[in-house]
Design a protein around this motif. Structure first.
Motif, short mmCIF file in Angstrom:
data_model
loop_
_atom_site.label_atom_id
_atom_site.label_comp_id
_atom_site.label_asym_id
_atom_site.label_seq_id
_atom_site.Cartn_x
_atom_site.Cartn_y
_atom_site.Cartn_z
N VAL A 1 4.70 -9.22 -9.75
CA VAL A 1 3.48 -9.09 -8.94
C VAL A 1 2.74 -10.43 -8.92
O VAL A 1 2.24 -10.87 -7.89
CB VAL A 1 2.58 -7.96 -9.49
CG1 VAL A 1 1.17 -8.03 -8.92
CG2 VAL A 1 3.20 -6.60 -9.18
N MET A 2 2.73 -11.08 -10.07
CA MET A 2 2.10 -12.39 -10.17
C MET A 2 2.81 -13.40 -9.25
O MET A 2 2.16 -14.20 -8.57
CB MET A 2 2.17 -12.83 -11.63
CG MET A 2 1.24 -13.91 -12.02
SD MET A 2 -0.49 -13.50 -11.76
CE MET A 2 -1.10 -15.17 -11.73
N ARG B 1 3.77 -3.02 -5.24
CA ARG B 1 4.16 -3.76 -4.03
C ARG B 1 3.72 -3.03 -2.76
O ARG B 1 3.32 -3.67 -1.80
CB ARG B 1 5.66 -4.03 -4.03
CG ARG B 1 6.01 -5.25 -4.90
CD ARG B 1 7.47 -5.58 -4.85
NE ARG B 1 8.22 -4.78 -5.82
CZ ARG B 1 9.48 -4.40 -5.68
NH1 ARG B 1 10.16 -4.73 -4.60
NH2 ARG B 1 10.07 -3.69 -6.61
N VAL B 2 3.77 -1.70 -2.78
CA VAL B 2 3.23 -0.94 -1.65
C VAL B 2 1.73 -1.25 -1.51
O VAL B 2 1.22 -1.48 -0.41
CB VAL B 2 3.45 0.58 -1.81
CG1 VAL B 2 2.75 1.36 -0.70
CG2 VAL B 2 4.93 0.91 -1.86
N ALA B 3 1.05 -1.29 -2.65
CA ALA B 3 -0.38 -1.60 -2.63
C ALA B 3 -0.62 -3.01 -2.08
O ALA B 3 -1.60 -3.25 -1.37
CB ALA B 3 -0.98 -1.46 -4.02
N LEU B 4 0.29 -3.93 -2.39
CA LEU B 4 0.17 -5.29 -1.85
C LEU B 4 0.34 -5.28 -0.33
O LEU B 4 -0.39 -5.96 0.39
CB LEU B 4 1.22 -6.22 -2.47
CG LEU B 4 0.83 -6.89 -3.79
CD1 LEU B 4 2.05 -7.52 -4.44
CD2 LEU B 4 -0.24 -7.96 -3.54
N LEU C 1 6.66 -6.76 6.29
CA LEU C 1 6.20 -6.78 4.90
C LEU C 1 7.09 -5.90 4.01
O LEU C 1 7.41 -6.28 2.88
CB LEU C 1 4.74 -6.32 4.81
CG LEU C 1 3.70 -7.34 5.32
CD1 LEU C 1 2.35 -6.68 5.53
CD2 LEU C 1 3.57 -8.51 4.34
N PHE C 2 7.53 -4.76 4.53
CA PHE C 2 8.44 -3.92 3.73
C PHE C 2 9.75 -4.65 3.45
O PHE C 2 10.30 -4.55 2.35
CB PHE C 2 8.68 -2.56 4.41
CG PHE C 2 7.67 -1.51 4.01
CD1 PHE C 2 6.45 -1.41 4.66
CD2 PHE C 2 7.92 -0.65 2.95
CE1 PHE C 2 5.50 -0.47 4.27
CE2 PHE C 2 6.99 0.30 2.56
CZ PHE C 2 5.77 0.39 3.22
N HIS C 3 10.24 -5.39 4.42
CA HIS C 3 11.44 -6.19 4.18
C HIS C 3 11.14 -7.29 3.18
O HIS C 3 11.88 -7.50 2.22
CB HIS C 3 11.97 -6.78 5.49
CG HIS C 3 12.69 -5.77 6.34
ND1 HIS C 3 13.88 -5.20 5.93
CD2 HIS C 3 12.39 -5.23 7.53
CE1 HIS C 3 14.28 -4.34 6.86
NE2 HIS C 3 13.39 -4.34 7.84
N TYR C 4 10.04 -7.98 3.41
CA TYR C 4 9.67 -9.11 2.56
C TYR C 4 9.55 -8.69 1.09
O TYR C 4 9.99 -9.41 0.20
CB TYR C 4 8.33 -9.68 3.06
CG TYR C 4 7.82 -10.86 2.27
CD1 TYR C 4 8.28 -12.14 2.52
CD2 TYR C 4 6.85 -10.68 1.29
CE1 TYR C 4 7.80 -13.22 1.80
CE2 TYR C 4 6.36 -11.76 0.57
CZ TYR C 4 6.85 -13.02 0.82
OH TYR C 4 6.38 -14.07 0.11
N PHE C 5 8.98 -7.52 0.86
CA PHE C 5 8.80 -7.05 -0.51
C PHE C 5 9.98 -6.21 -1.02
O PHE C 5 9.90 -5.58 -2.07
CB PHE C 5 7.50 -6.25 -0.64
CG PHE C 5 6.26 -7.11 -0.65
CD1 PHE C 5 5.89 -7.80 -1.79
CD2 PHE C 5 5.48 -7.25 0.48
CE1 PHE C 5 4.75 -8.60 -1.81
CE2 PHE C 5 4.35 -8.06 0.48
CZ PHE C 5 3.99 -8.73 -0.67
#
Ligand code: ADP
Ligand code: MG
Length: 229
Positions: A186-187, A155-158, A131-135
């Motif tokens: 974010v959207m 994004r961390v919150a996501l 997820l860290f890579h993805y975001f």
């Protein structure tokens, strides 16, 4: 075959006491959300959007009506059971990011794992890496929230919302504290989580332009549903 709605509300009402007055939070809400749908909850400030999201998120209980999550009636369950549902099935994103200040991005994202005895920690860390890579946040994982931009914090919150792989993402004005470009990003992420990963997304917003990007809309006025489509 009839699908089980991922969320179902029947005659749900929530009132608040303000001094000796009883104030309507939401009143008599009936609503079905099917798996994989993207809903925007829209309405003016004070129309009951956050109240509704708190009820859906099992952060609060209604005085009247029934709430079903994945077919389970959740109103009268004990607190531990609700905490379990919250952790397993729901991911939250808020306007204020709600990250712990003296904790790295990585640890913030992994916080829900501490509260989930059913989750394999190594598995969760593997997912966190992805997820860290993805975001696009892998190089920033050791940073503290105040070293990150608003968009990065959200994004961390996501990632934190996704770490236990919930079916439902609940987002209360997630772009409210962001400039329009980070807000649109974010959207975009919420849209991809819905389209590519099949997450059910419920977005609260008073921004009609953002709301337009959702497939379904629930309009609230003075705590009551005035339109659903
Ligand atoms: N904790 C609370 N105590 C008392 N009244 C509240 C509380 N939270 C919300 N309300 C009231 O409930 C109504 C709906 O509020 P809210 O759900 O926050 O609306 P929105 O998110 O659409 O702005 C408002 O009249 C608000 O003043
Ligand atoms: Mg609100």
């Amino acid at each position: 075959m009839k699908r089980t709605p991922v969320l179902a509300l029947e005659g749900v009402s929530k009132f608040y006491h303000q001094g000796d007055q009883l104030v309507v939070g939401v009143k008599d809400v009936n609503w079905l959300v099917q798996p994989g749908e993207f809903w925007a909850v829209v309405g003016a400030s004070g129309s009951g959007k956050s109240t509704l999201l708190h009820l859906l998120g099992l952060l609060d209980r209604p005085q009247r009506g029934k709430i079903y999550l994945d077919g389970w009636r959740v109103n009268y369950q004990r607190e531990e059971r609700l905490a379990y549902y919250r952790n397993q099935k729901l991911g939250f994103v808020f306007q204020q990011f709600n990250l712990l200040p003296r904790t790295s991005a990585w640890e913030n994202a992994l916080l829900p794992v501490w509260y989930n005895p059913h989750l394999d920690r190594r598995q969760a860390e593997k997912r966190a890496r992805k997820l860290f890579h993805y975001f696009g946040l892998w190089p920033r994982r050791r940073h503290f929230p105040n070293q990150l931009s608003g968009g990065e914090q959200q994004r961390v919150a996501l990632i934190r919302a996704l770490i236990c792989d919930p079916r439902i993402i609940l987002a209360d004005e997630p772009t409210g504290n962001l400039d329009s470009r980070s807000g649109a990003e974010v959207m975009d992420h919420l849209e991809r989580l819905n389209r590519e990963f099949g997450k059910t997304v419920i977005l609260v917003t008073h921004n009609s332009q953002l709301a337009r990007r959702a497939g379904h809309h629930l309009w609230l006025e003075d705590g009551q549903v005035i339109k659903k489509e």
